[in-house]
Design a protein around this motif. Sequence first.
Motif, PDB file in Angstrom:
ATOM      1  N   ARG A 104      51.416  30.558  31.554  1.00 15.81           N
ATOM      2  CA  ARG A 104      50.908  30.159  30.243  1.00 15.81           C
ATOM      3  C   ARG A 104      49.778  29.158  30.466  1.00 15.81           C
ATOM      4  N   LEU A 105      48.544  29.588  30.260  1.00 17.57           N
ATOM      5  CA  LEU A 105      47.405  28.732  30.558  1.00 17.57           C
ATOM      6  C   LEU A 105      47.367  27.512  29.654  1.00 17.57           C
ATOM      7  N   ASP A 106      46.971  26.375  30.235  1.00 21.24           N
ATOM      8  CA  ASP A 106      46.954  25.133  29.467  1.00 21.24           C
ATOM      9  C   ASP A 106      45.638  24.975  28.704  1.00 21.24           C
ATOM     10  N   GLN A 107      45.565  23.901  27.949  1.00 17.95           N
ATOM     11  CA  GLN A 107      44.424  23.693  27.043  1.00 17.95           C
ATOM     12  C   GLN A 107      43.135  23.366  27.783  1.00 17.95           C
ATOM     13  N   HIS A 108      43.241  23.013  29.073  1.00 22.63           N
ATOM     14  CA  HIS A 108      42.039  22.659  29.823  1.00 22.63           C
ATOM     15  C   HIS A 108      41.410  23.852  30.531  1.00 22.63           C
ATOM     16  N   ALA A 109      42.097  24.978  30.551  1.00 19.40           N
ATOM     17  CA  ALA A 109      41.580  26.156  31.245  1.00 19.40           C
ATOM     18  C   ALA A 109      40.342  26.691  30.523  1.00 19.40           C
ATOM     19  N   THR A 110      39.391  27.196  31.288  1.00 21.15           N
ATOM     20  CA  THR A 110      38.199  27.805  30.716  1.00 21.15           C
ATOM     21  C   THR A 110      38.308  29.323  30.826  1.00 21.15           C
ATOM     22  N   ILE A 111      37.415  30.004  30.164  1.00 19.85           N
ATOM     23  CA  ILE A 111      37.420  31.462  30.234  1.00 19.85           C
ATOM     24  C   ILE A 111      37.152  31.929  31.662  1.00 19.85           C
ATOM     25  N   PHE A 112      36.451  31.112  32.433  1.00 18.07           N
ATOM     26  CA  PHE A 112      36.155  31.480  33.814  1.00 18.07           C
ATOM     27  C   PHE A 112      37.421  31.455  34.661  1.00 18.07           C
ATOM     28  N   ASP A 113      38.320  30.495  34.381  1.00 22.39           N
ATOM     29  CA  ASP A 113      39.589  30.430  35.094  1.00 22.39           C
ATOM     30  C   ASP A 113      40.424  31.682  34.807  1.00 22.39           C
ATOM     31  N   PHE A 114      40.494  32.067  33.535  1.00 22.19           N
ATOM     32  CA  PHE A 114      41.245  33.252  33.128  1.00 22.19           C
ATOM     33  C   PHE A 114      40.637  34.505  33.749  1.00 22.19           C
ATOM     34  N   ASP A 115      39.314  34.581  33.709  1.00 21.73           N
ATOM     35  CA  ASP A 115      38.612  35.732  34.272  1.00 21.73           C
ATOM     36  C   ASP A 115      38.868  35.841  35.774  1.00 21.73           C
ATOM     37  N   SER A 116      38.937  34.695  36.454  1.00 27.33           N
ATOM     38  CA  SER A 116      39.208  34.706  37.894  1.00 27.33           C
ATOM     39  C   SER A 116      40.581  35.301  38.178  1.00 27.33           C
ATOM     40  N   GLU A 117      41.557  34.926  37.384  1.00 30.82           N
ATOM     41  CA  GLU A 117      42.907  35.481  37.554  1.00 30.82           C
ATOM     42  C   GLU A 117      42.913  36.981  37.258  1.00 30.82           C
ATOM     43  N   LEU A 118      42.114  37.404  36.287  1.00 24.98           N
ATOM     44  CA  LEU A 118      42.084  38.817  35.905  1.00 24.98           C
ATOM     45  C   LEU A 118      41.556  39.714  37.025  1.00 24.98           C
ATOM     46  N   GLN A 119      40.832  39.126  37.974  1.00 27.87           N
ATOM     47  CA  GLN A 119      40.333  39.918  39.092  1.00 27.87           C
ATOM     48  C   GLN A 119      41.477  40.572  39.874  1.00 27.87           C
ATOM     49  N   LEU A 120      42.658  39.954  39.806  1.00 32.02           N
ATOM     50  CA  LEU A 120      43.821  40.493  40.516  1.00 32.02           C
ATOM     51  C   LEU A 120      44.190  41.892  40.034  1.00 32.02           C
ATOM     52  N   ALA A 121      43.906  42.174  38.763  1.00 26.34           N
ATOM     53  CA  ALA A 121      44.255  43.492  38.215  1.00 26.34           C
ATOM     54  C   ALA A 121      43.510  44.606  38.946  1.00 26.34           C
ATOM     55  N   LYS A 122      42.360  44.265  39.525  1.00 26.72           N
ATOM     56  CA  LYS A 122      41.539  45.258  40.207  1.00 26.72           C
ATOM     57  C   LYS A 122      41.873  45.340  41.697  1.00 26.72           C
ATOM     58  N   LEU A 123      42.708  44.428  42.174  1.00 27.66           N
ATOM     59  CA  LEU A 123      43.029  44.371  43.601  1.00 27.66           C
ATOM     60  C   LEU A 123      44.414  44.935  43.868  1.00 27.66           C
ATOM     61  N   GLN A 124      44.532  45.704  44.902  1.00 23.24           N
ATOM     62  CA  GLN A 124      45.812  46.297  45.277  1.00 23.24           C
ATOM     63  C   GLN A 124      46.040  46.076  46.764  1.00 23.24           C
ATOM     64  N   HIS A 125      46.918  45.162  47.086  1.00 21.57           N
ATOM     65  CA  HIS A 125      47.243  44.917  48.493  1.00 21.57           C
ATOM     66  C   HIS A 125      48.643  44.340  48.574  1.00 21.57           C
ATOM     67  N   THR A 126      49.363  44.727  49.588  1.00 20.34           N
ATOM     68  CA  THR A 126      50.754  44.315  49.720  1.00 20.34           C
ATOM     69  C   THR A 126      50.916  42.819  49.898  1.00 20.34           C
ATOM     70  N   ASN A 127      49.859  42.122  50.320  1.00 19.66           N
ATOM     71  CA  ASN A 127      49.955  40.676  50.534  1.00 19.66           C
ATOM     72  C   ASN A 127      49.253  39.863  49.460  1.00 19.66           C
ATOM     73  N   ARG A 163      36.513  32.604  43.471  1.00 21.18           N
ATOM     74  CA  ARG A 163      35.149  32.900  43.071  1.00 21.18           C
ATOM     75  C   ARG A 163      34.626  34.080  43.873  1.00 21.18           C
ATOM     76  N   THR A 164      33.795  34.877  43.237  1.00 21.99           N
ATOM     77  CA  THR A 164      33.226  36.066  43.871  1.00 21.99           C
ATOM     78  C   THR A 164      31.848  35.753  44.431  1.00 21.99           C
ATOM     79  N   LEU A 165      31.595  36.229  45.635  1.00 24.39           N
ATOM     80  CA  LEU A 165      30.278  36.111  46.241  1.00 24.39           C
ATOM     81  C   LEU A 165      29.678  37.507  46.362  1.00 24.39           C
TER      82      LEU A 165
END
Length: 440
Positions: A140-163, A256-258
């Motif tokens: 549950r994201l807190d009040q200080h989180a930015t959209i960039f923080d949420f977007d960074s976490e969302l990158q996981l949806a595109k990643l598939q790895h056992t670790n 962060r993505t490079l």
Amino acid sequence: MRSPRRARTAATSAASSRSSPSSTIRQTVVVPRSVLKPSPARALEFSEIRVQGATELCIVGEKPSVGKVDLQEQKIFNIEELAELCIRIEETCVGFAKFNFFQIVDATDNFSERRILGFGGFGTVYKGQLPNGLMIAIKRLDQHATIFDFDSELQLAKLQHTNLIRLLGWCIHGEERILVYEFMQNSSLDHYISDRTKGQLLDWSKRFKIITGLTEGLVYLHKGSMSCLVHRDLKPHNILLDYNMSPKITDFGSARTLSSDVAEGHTSRLVGTSGYKAAEYASRGVYSTKTDVFSFGVLVLVIISGRKNTILDKQEDTVGDLVRDAWHMWMDQRLHELVDLLLGDGYEVAEITKCAQVALLCAQEDPAERSTMTDVAAMLNSESTSLPMVPKQPAALIHGCADRGTTPTYMGQSSRTIEVTITSSAPMSTRVRIILDPEV
């Protein structure tokens, strides 16, 4: 399971009973944000001011920064924009779905404190159970989180790895921003490293398995996925263990993505934990894949020794006492002194030696001297018991009154850093880092 209608009534009643007549009652939020504890990792925000010749202020602003920085890091949430982003990802990523808010309320017993698993970089993590019995972890994201923080976490949806931890879904309800993950039965690596009783459950074979699993996960992040992803906050707390004690990297809010044509990025918003942050990142906000490599090196030494890596700021320490001690033990062939006493004699000396040498090659002060994670994988998989590369000795500490004009050689110039912590009536502190550059 309560129906959505009953859950909504309970939520409204709970909010009403806690509010005074002058309070603002949010009908759709179960627990008012005012009672949420801010995440410890966000207790400090960093601002950076660079001055040339100690006279001219080059950059001025509420959040001054140096070089190219992630400007979106300060962007405030736009709920509609965020929902559209989640929907787009849902359409393209199999297994990523929208969750009903009141289903999550029931799964966490109304966000009960008893359900709290811990605090991530930008929110509180709860243990939940769905009606079908599936256990889940809910951030549950807190009040200080930015959209960039949420977007960074969302990158996981595109990643598939056992670790890597698996992101199952999302939920946006009113001002609530929630992410749902798979649940790890054996908690985090930190619980075993910091607890001498639980630490006995981690024999050397399990520890070596964790090291190799982390290696594979990081190789995937840096090379195997569609883009290069830098985690920036690797530490035992962010390594979860499944039922088979296999590691899964979690908490990607700081990632962060490079792009392929950019070797490094710059930020004024520092995250991470002392002892695991590379010197160039801690002092100048420069991050790259080598930032993760340094953290990985420290992690391996922690796994081997069961010790923490303490940074001695007043003595201009850039790597930590564990790294320095390990280097001397490796050079003097005394690595048995580094090994966690809980392991007894139940380890392979050759494996310990190789892992320690790899860790030291990763924890070099100069990022150019560090191995890549691809190199690390090759070294750990090699049948050879000895490695040709020799890690350099960490810089000596400055004893007594530190000479603030002295800096690590990799910075390439003489700069002085003054750190000041300012507190006010605001809910958090702000650390201001002033860097005085010599006149050009």
